[in-house]
Scaffold this active site. Structure first.
Site, mmCIF file in Angstrom:
data_model
loop_
_atom_site.group_PDB
_atom_site.id
_atom_site.type_symbol
_atom_site.label_atom_id
_atom_site.label_comp_id
_atom_site.label_asym_id
_atom_site.label_seq_id
_atom_site.Cartn_x
_atom_site.Cartn_y
_atom_site.Cartn_z
ATOM 1 N N SER A 56 31.585 23.244 6.781
ATOM 2 C CA SER A 56 30.994 23.905 7.952
ATOM 3 C C SER A 56 31.971 24.818 8.693
ATOM 4 O O SER A 56 31.544 25.625 9.501
ATOM 5 C CB SER A 56 30.457 22.851 8.913
ATOM 6 O OG SER A 56 31.471 21.926 9.230
ATOM 7 N N HIS B 170 32.945 20.646 15.636
ATOM 8 C CA HIS B 170 33.231 22.027 15.245
ATOM 9 C C HIS B 170 33.951 22.803 16.333
ATOM 10 O O HIS B 170 33.486 22.840 17.468
ATOM 11 C CB HIS B 170 31.927 22.742 14.868
ATOM 12 C CG HIS B 170 31.234 22.095 13.718
ATOM 13 N ND1 HIS B 170 30.036 21.462 13.829
ATOM 14 C CD2 HIS B 170 31.618 21.967 12.427
ATOM 15 C CE1 HIS B 170 29.690 20.970 12.642
ATOM 16 N NE2 HIS B 170 30.645 21.253 11.778
ATOM 17 N N ASP C 184 30.731 21.833 19.437
ATOM 18 C CA ASP C 184 30.032 20.546 19.491
ATOM 19 C C ASP C 184 31.109 19.485 19.284
ATOM 20 O O ASP C 184 32.281 19.758 19.527
ATOM 21 C CB ASP C 184 28.874 20.482 18.480
ATOM 22 C CG ASP C 184 29.323 20.700 17.041
ATOM 23 O OD1 ASP C 184 30.523 20.514 16.750
ATOM 24 O OD2 ASP C 184 28.475 21.047 16.193
#
Ligand SMILES: *[C@@H]1O[C@H](CO)[C@@H](O)[C@H](O)[C@H]1NC(C)=O
Ligand SMILES: *[C@@H]1O[C@H](CO)[C@@H](O)[C@H](O)[C@H]1NC(C)=O
Ligand SMILES: *[C@@H]1O[C@H](CO)[C@@H](O)[C@H](O)[C@H]1NC(C)=O
Ligand SMILES: *[C@@H]1O[C@H](CO)[C@@H](O)[C@H](O)[C@H]1NC(C)=O
Ligand SMILES: *[C@@H]1O[C@H](CO)[C@@H](O)[C@H](O)[C@H]1NC(C)=O
Ligand SMILES: *[C@@H]1O[C@H](CO)[C@@H](O)[C@H](O)[C@H]1NC(C)=O
Length: 364
Positions: free
Chosen positions: A42, A331, A328
């Site tokens: 990610s 991340h 978040d």
């Protein structure tokens, strides 16, 4: 007199602003390398999971709130690690397509590179299985093989190989093997932290060799950040006196020093290729200054569930996003990615990269 000085000052400020805008947007010219291929999770994914059966997706608001094209599936507020690296190399914003959109269609779309990264994925195929249908590194390499075949079909073997040899390949992977796998499920209950790091490094070594066999000669391998400091890790496993999860950070540091040795080994064994290691931990510890003042909390509102470290749909966000290290609970924000990418590209300290930085890798 004073009046004219003020006017002059304003004029100068305006000229500086315009010239820095021009520099950012137009002065890049041709990229420093013809193509850029991206592997990972990610931290690099730009939309590969959007249409897959997985909960590891970020194709909803507020993800992308600061991205020129809004929500795209990137797991942050703006640009990610791969985006900034691509821009440093001179590629226009958002010009490396996700494999999901590039697998069919014209070969012109893939000649400048492809992004294979998949949120939640790991070095191990088992990593992230509980999150659904992700694309682990082994499968990312199979997808790359398909891209390579298409390029060979289009350009012929010799020209394709010449092209592929000049590209830069980025590999940023391993976070989920620790956070979503080792610590979450204890699938290797009998392995010590150093045995687990060894398992990951052996597998990664094979994967990097496979990449080399597909024509890669300039490979950037990112080390891990201090995952035990991520808000999600602290919430889930509880902090030690340090305010962090020491056990995870100890694992990360074993992995990182092993990865640096692996890079050195690969450079010795595959003498026609150059691998470099980026010290993400060192860079993030050192560049935590700057505008970032909050590094222990997420900028967006997250669910209280342990399984959901991401922003909830249409979550409220902090207003001062450049002050937060985390978007978040797992991340980094765009500003944090930007700081890491800047020093991966041009090292500030000798310890930032090994044996040298991306800028030099591009030049060889
Ligand atoms: C931006 O988003 C729009 C709408 O989703 C899409 O049509 C367009 O291709 C995107 N542009 C880029 C550069 O990705
Ligand atoms: C390979 O590159 C050479 C030199 O640029 C060019 O003349 C030739 O047509 C190319 N071959 C193919 C199959 O594209
Ligand atoms: C950190 O906390 C865990 C759980 O409370 C504990 O088992 C461990 O011994 C602590 N480690 C250190 C280095 O204090
Ligand atoms: C490099 O070569 C040595 C000697 O053949 C071997 O022991 C080692 O495993 C190789 N390392 C890698 C990373 O391929
Ligand atoms: C590059 O190195 C690999 C492994 O050492 C070897 O198999 C390959 O033939 C070399 N390629 C060139 C073009 O020298
Ligand atoms: C990363 O950088 C830090 C500080 O600059 C240094 O202490 C550490 O040894 C480096 N890690 C590796 C694996 O090189």
């Amino acid at each position: 007199m004073a009046y004219w000085l003020v006017i002059l000052g304003k004029l100068l400020a305006w000229i500086l602003l315009v010239s820095s805008f021009l520099q950012q947007h137009f002065a890049n010219g041709e990229p420093q390398v013809p193509c850029f291929f991206i592997f990972g999770d990610s931290f690099s994914d730009n939309g590969n999971n959007n249409n897959r059966a997985t909960v590891a997706k970020a194709n909803y608001q507020p993800y992308g709130i600061d991205f020129p094209n809004g929500t795209t599936g990137r797991f942050t507020n703006g640009r990610n690690l791969a985006d900034f690296t691509a821009e440093k190399l001179g590629f226009p914003v958002d010009s490396i397509p996700p494999y999901a959109n590039a697998a069919d269609g014209s070969v012109g779309k893939i000649l400048k590179g492809v992004n294979y990264a998949s949120g939640g994925a790991g070095i191990l195929t088992e990593t992230g299985k509980t999150l659904g249908d992700l694309i682990p590194v082994d499968e990312q390499l199979i997808n790359h093989q398909k891209t390579v075949s298409r390029i060979i079909n289009a350009l012929g073997n010799k020209n394709a190989t010449q092209l592929l040899n000049k590209c830069i390949y980025s590999v940023a992977i391993g976070t989920n093997d620790y956070i979503n796998y080792y610590h979450a499920h204890k699938f290797y209950p009998t392995s010590t932290p150093s045995q687990f790091a060894e398992i990951l490094l052996q597998k990664l070594s094979q994967q990097l060799r496979t990449l080399h066999q597909r024509g890669a000669r300039k490979i950037v391998v990112y080390g891990l950040g201090l995952l035990g400091c991520f808000p999600y890790a602290v919430k889930r496993y509880g902090a030690n006196i340090s305010g962090r999860v020491d056990k995870i950070n100890e694992g990360v540091s074993l992995f990182d020093s092993g990865l640096k040795s692996l890079v050195s080994d690969l450079n010795n064994n595959l003498t026609n290729a150059t691998f470099i290691f980026i010290n993400s931990t060192g860079i993030s510890l050192d560049s935590i200054s700057g505008s970032i003042t909050v590094s222990n909390a997420a900028c967006c509102q997250v669910s209280e569930l342990f399984t959901a470290p991401q922003c909830i749909p249409f979550a409220e966000t902090c207003g001062n996003r450049i002050q937060y290290a985390f978007w978040d609970e797992v991340h980094p924000t765009e500003i944090a990615f930007s700081a890491t990418a800047a020093r991966a590209y041009r090292a500030l300290l000798r310890t930032d990269s090994y044996p040298f930085d991306i800028q030099r890798l591009a030049q060889i």
